[in-house]
Design a protein around this motif. Structure first.
Motif, PDB file in Angstrom:
ATOM      1  N   ARG A   1       7.004  48.749  35.521  1.00  0.00           N
ATOM      2  CA  ARG A   1       6.909  48.565  34.068  1.00  0.00           C
ATOM      3  C   ARG A   1       7.413  49.796  33.294  1.00  0.00           C
ATOM      4  NH1 ARG A   1       2.922  44.562  33.009  1.00  0.00           N
ATOM      5  NH2 ARG A   1       3.299  44.923  30.785  1.00  0.00           N
ATOM      6  N   LEU A   2       7.651  50.880  33.993  1.00  0.00           N
ATOM      7  CA  LEU A   2       8.048  52.133  33.316  1.00  0.00           C
ATOM      8  C   LEU A   2       9.560  52.147  33.117  1.00  0.00           C
ATOM      9  CD1 LEU A   2       5.794  54.601  35.366  1.00  0.00           C
ATOM     10  CD2 LEU A   2       5.206  53.274  33.327  1.00  0.00           C
ATOM     11  N   LYS A   3      10.037  51.316  32.236  1.00  0.00           N
ATOM     12  CA  LYS A   3      11.470  51.023  32.122  1.00  0.00           C
ATOM     13  C   LYS A   3      12.324  52.208  31.677  1.00  0.00           C
ATOM     14  CE  LYS A   3      11.027  46.792  33.443  1.00  0.00           C
ATOM     15  NZ  LYS A   3      11.155  45.683  32.527  1.00  0.00           N
ATOM     16  N   LYS A   4      11.717  53.213  31.048  1.00  0.00           N
ATOM     17  CA  LYS A   4      12.490  54.359  30.566  1.00  0.00           C
ATOM     18  C   LYS A   4      12.393  55.575  31.480  1.00  0.00           C
ATOM     19  CE  LYS A   4      12.324  53.162  25.649  1.00  0.00           C
ATOM     20  NZ  LYS A   4      11.983  53.643  24.272  1.00  0.00           N
ATOM     21  N   VAL A   5      11.651  55.452  32.555  1.00  0.00           N
ATOM     22  CA  VAL A   5      11.420  56.609  33.411  1.00  0.00           C
ATOM     23  C   VAL A   5      12.711  57.038  34.122  1.00  0.00           C
ATOM     24  CG1 VAL A   5      10.731  55.354  35.519  1.00  0.00           C
ATOM     25  CG2 VAL A   5       9.749  57.610  35.006  1.00  0.00           C
ATOM     26  N   GLU A   6      12.910  58.353  34.197  1.00  0.00           N
ATOM     27  CA  GLU A   6      14.098  58.921  34.835  1.00  0.00           C
ATOM     28  C   GLU A   6      13.747  59.655  36.130  1.00  0.00           C
ATOM     29  OE1 GLU A   6      15.845  61.400  31.881  1.00  0.00           O
ATOM     30  OE2 GLU A   6      16.183  59.758  30.465  1.00  0.00           O
ATOM     31  N   ARG A   7      12.547  60.236  36.173  1.00  0.00           N
ATOM     32  CA  ARG A   7      12.133  60.982  37.367  1.00  0.00           C
ATOM     33  C   ARG A   7      10.708  60.606  37.746  1.00  0.00           C
ATOM     34  NH1 ARG A   7      13.006  67.120  36.011  1.00  0.00           N
ATOM     35  NH2 ARG A   7      12.526  66.396  33.899  1.00  0.00           N
TER      36      ARG A   7
ATOM     37  N   GLN B   1      15.714  60.234  39.989  1.00  0.00           N
ATOM     38  CA  GLN B   1      15.010  60.856  41.110  1.00  0.00           C
ATOM     39  C   GLN B   1      13.790  60.034  41.472  1.00  0.00           C
ATOM     40  OE1 GLN B   1      13.762  64.942  40.539  1.00  0.00           O
ATOM     41  NE2 GLN B   1      12.190  64.801  42.118  1.00  0.00           N
ATOM     42  N   LEU B   2      13.651  59.715  42.762  1.00  0.00           N
ATOM     43  CA  LEU B   2      12.488  58.999  43.277  1.00  0.00           C
ATOM     44  C   LEU B   2      11.988  59.730  44.512  1.00  0.00           C
ATOM     45  CD1 LEU B   2      10.531  56.614  43.261  1.00  0.00           C
ATOM     46  CD2 LEU B   2      12.212  55.323  44.603  1.00  0.00           C
ATOM     47  N   SER B   3      10.805  60.347  44.388  1.00  0.00           N
ATOM     48  CA  SER B   3      10.217  61.107  45.487  1.00  0.00           C
ATOM     49  C   SER B   3       8.860  60.507  45.844  1.00  0.00           C
ATOM     50  CB  SER B   3      10.045  62.578  45.094  1.00  0.00           C
ATOM     51  OG  SER B   3      11.293  63.171  44.789  1.00  0.00           O
ATOM     52  N   LEU B   4       8.796  59.890  47.018  1.00  0.00           N
ATOM     53  CA  LEU B   4       7.559  59.272  47.509  1.00  0.00           C
ATOM     54  C   LEU B   4       7.187  59.836  48.877  1.00  0.00           C
ATOM     55  CD1 LEU B   4       8.315  55.523  46.618  1.00  0.00           C
ATOM     56  CD2 LEU B   4       7.111  57.212  45.219  1.00  0.00           C
ATOM     57  N   SER B   5       7.668  61.003  49.202  1.00  0.00           N
ATOM     58  CA  SER B   5       7.486  61.568  50.540  1.00  0.00           C
ATOM     59  C   SER B   5       6.036  61.952  50.808  1.00  0.00           C
ATOM     60  CB  SER B   5       8.375  62.801  50.713  1.00  0.00           C
ATOM     61  OG  SER B   5       8.009  63.822  49.807  1.00  0.00           O
ATOM     62  N   LYS B   6       5.728  62.088  52.098  1.00  0.00           N
ATOM     63  CA  LYS B   6       4.412  62.542  52.560  1.00  0.00           C
ATOM     64  C   LYS B   6       3.294  61.669  52.007  1.00  0.00           C
ATOM     65  CE  LYS B   6       5.858  67.316  53.335  1.00  0.00           C
ATOM     66  NZ  LYS B   6       7.280  67.113  53.026  1.00  0.00           N
ATOM     67  N   ASN B   7       3.446  60.368  52.212  1.00  0.00           N
ATOM     68  CA  ASN B   7       2.421  59.389  51.882  1.00  0.00           C
ATOM     69  C   ASN B   7       2.228  58.474  53.092  1.00  0.00           C
ATOM     70  OD1 ASN B   7       1.365  59.468  48.946  1.00  0.00           O
ATOM     71  ND2 ASN B   7       3.556  59.835  48.685  1.00  0.00           N
ATOM     72  N   GLU B   8       1.748  57.284  52.872  1.00  0.00           N
ATOM     73  CA  GLU B   8       1.527  56.333  53.961  1.00  0.00           C
ATOM     74  C   GLU B   8       2.177  54.986  53.640  1.00  0.00           C
ATOM     75  OE1 GLU B   8      -2.687  56.215  54.569  1.00  0.00           O
ATOM     76  OE2 GLU B   8      -2.854  58.395  54.784  1.00  0.00           O
ATOM     77  N   PHE B   9       3.302  55.024  52.929  1.00  0.00           N
ATOM     78  CA  PHE B   9       4.018  53.788  52.627  1.00  0.00           C
ATOM     79  C   PHE B   9       4.538  53.168  53.916  1.00  0.00           C
ATOM     80  CE2 PHE B   9       4.434  55.969  48.474  1.00  0.00           C
ATOM     81  CZ  PHE B   9       3.859  54.983  47.681  1.00  0.00           C
ATOM     82  N   SER B  10       4.503  51.835  53.970  1.00  0.00           N
ATOM     83  CA  SER B  10       4.925  51.128  55.176  1.00  0.00           C
ATOM     84  C   SER B  10       5.875  49.991  54.796  1.00  0.00           C
ATOM     85  CB  SER B  10       3.693  50.585  55.923  1.00  0.00           C
ATOM     86  OG  SER B  10       2.930  49.747  55.076  1.00  0.00           O
ATOM     87  N   GLU B  11       6.224  49.189  55.779  1.00  0.00           N
ATOM     88  CA  GLU B  11       7.166  48.084  55.643  1.00  0.00           C
ATOM     89  C   GLU B  11       8.585  48.621  55.387  1.00  0.00           C
ATOM     90  OE1 GLU B  11       5.834  44.697  53.385  1.00  0.00           O
ATOM     91  OE2 GLU B  11       3.732  45.323  53.526  1.00  0.00           O
ATOM     92  N   ARG B  12       9.476  47.747  54.948  1.00  0.00           N
ATOM     93  CA  ARG B  12      10.887  48.098  54.810  1.00  0.00           C
ATOM     94  C   ARG B  12      11.184  48.768  53.465  1.00  0.00           C
ATOM     95  NH1 ARG B  12      14.634  45.457  58.165  1.00  0.00           N
ATOM     96  NH2 ARG B  12      13.633  44.191  59.769  1.00  0.00           N
ATOM     97  N   ILE B  13      12.255  49.540  53.444  1.00  0.00           N
ATOM     98  CA  ILE B  13      12.753  50.072  52.184  1.00  0.00           C
ATOM     99  C   ILE B  13      13.399  48.911  51.432  1.00  0.00           C
ATOM    100  CG2 ILE B  13      14.324  51.722  51.085  1.00  0.00           C
ATOM    101  CD1 ILE B  13      14.218  53.358  53.679  1.00  0.00           C
TER     102      ILE B  13
END
Length: 408
Positions: free
Chosen positions: A155-161, A185-197
């Motif tokens: 929903r954050l349609k204007k987000v850039e980073r 920029q999209l940084s989601l590192s060092k979490n526990e996300f699973s499934e496919r990109i």
């Protein structure tokens, strides 16, 4: 009927009048003030250091009517006509605040920047974040947030980073994240996300994608064409990396510690802007290097250690004029070390790890005097390698392990 102390009544009445006058004449919208109060109340007061930003949040004054050292980390809009000021920036210091993010944060609908990074916030991220549709920057990294992001992030349609790295977030990365067309920029590192990109090709402005250290599976999707930095290390990704050959803007690639197979494609090594390539700790079986692609390359670091690379060492690596760091250790290379490698030691090669292969024969003569200034190793091969040479320090393989290995 109780009598009132006449000395207290005037003071109490004056205080109440003053309080309500402050409310009625405050510059800041009341819902914004209440959101700030809720955020401060959500933090353990024992975890607010004396010199931190939150100690300056004194609600006896108006957050936006303040030119002194109050409400650090807050910026406001300038009101026009009779409108109220709104909070536009909320950026806390990394003081180790221990608390949670209250749902009332979603009433700060004029926020363009929210940064709570390097603290100890915990619990799920509230769905109310979806109301912050003017955000251009969201950084919540280095906390202990849990749960998923799929119900609100798109929903954050204007987000850039977006930086949500170093948390305990889990679940899938939602496909609808591809709706964030301004994202760079999209940084989601060092979490526990699973499934496919998910398919994020529609993120045409994305330059940095950092998904390392999660539990992602499957093959690479079609990636946005303007990517400059790609970090996918420490996951469970499979398949080939051939699709990277179309990403001409790539400067840094790290796909280490996955389950990728097949060749390290010649087109990947030939990417015109590529400076850093880490494909270590995978199951690649071949490195393709062509003479034509080396000349003019910007590649400086090549780390392909701990794969299943076979055959002879690629001679054409000497044509990569800016290459400085090479790590091909822990593979299955055979044959002699190319004589041309000696000419590159120190010019410009400064790091060369070829240990734990099955290389045989004599080493190039330049490996002697020049190698003093070179970091690396030739240990655990089948080489004729004098121990007086620094690169040769460490044992070679036992003769039984070298049986059948030839110099050809």
């Amino acid at each position: 009927m109780h009598s009132l102390d006449s000395s207290l009544c005037p003071m109490t009445f004056a205080t109440l009048v003053s309080f309500f006058l402050t409310l009625s004449h405050s510059l800041t919208l009341q819902s914004d003030i209440k959101a700030l109060q809720a955020l401060k109340l959500s933090v353990d007061p024992n975890m607010i250091p004396p010199s931190s930003y939150l100690t300056t949040w004194d609600f006896s004054v108006d957050p936006c009517d303040n030119i002194g050292p109050k409400f650090l980390g807050i910026l406001c809009s300038s009101p026009s006509n009779n409108s109220k000021s709104r909070i536009t920036t909320l950026e806390l210091d990394g003081a180790g605040y221990d608390g949670f993010l209250p749902p009332r944060i979603g009433t700060l609908t004029e926020l363009t920047s929210l940064d709570l990074s390097r603290n100890r916030f915990r619990g799920p991220l509230p769905d109310a974040l979806k109301n912050l549709n003017k955000l251009t920057r969201l950084s919540l990294s280095g906390n202990f947030f849990t749960g998923g992001i799929w119900t609100w992030i798109y929903r954050l349609k204007k987000v850039e980073r977006i930086d949500l790295s170093e948390n305990c977030l889990s679940g899938r990365i939602p496909a609808r994240i591809s709706k964030l067309r301004r994202l760079t920029q999209l940084s989601l590192s060092k979490n526990e996300f699973s499934e496919r990109i998910p398919n994020i090709y529609a993120l045409q402005k994305l330059q940095i994608l950092d998904l390392d250290s999660n539990m992602l599976i499957g093959s690479l999707p079609k990636l946005p064409p303007r990517l400059r930095t790609l970090r996918l290390s420490h996951n469970k990704l499979t398949g080939h990396i051939t699709s990277l050959v179309n990403l001409d803007h790539l400067i840094s690639v790290d796909v280490s510690d996955n389950w990728f197979t097949g060749p390290i494609n010649r087109g990947v090594l030939a990417l015109p802007r590529l400076s850093h390539l880490n494909v270590s700790f995978n199951q690649f079986t071949k490195m393709e290097v062509n003479n034509y692609f080396g000349s003019g390359s910007r590649l400086r670091t090549l780390d392909a250690q701990r794969n299943h690379l076979r055959g002879h060492l690629p001679v054409k690596l000497v044509n990569f004029e800016r290459l400085e760091v090479i790590n091909l250790a822990h593979n299955q290379f055979t044959g002699q070390i190319p004589m041309a490698y000696g000419q590159r030691l120190g010019r410009p090669w400064r790091t060369l790890f070829l240990d734990y292969n099955f290389l045989s024969g004599r080493i190039p003569p330049e490996f002697g005097p020049v190698a003093v200034r070179i970091r690396g190793s030739l240990a655990n091969n089948c080489l004729s390698c004098p121990l007086r040479i620094p690169l040769c320090r460490g044992q070679q393989r036992h003769a039984s392990a070298c049986h059948g290995v030839t110099d050809g």
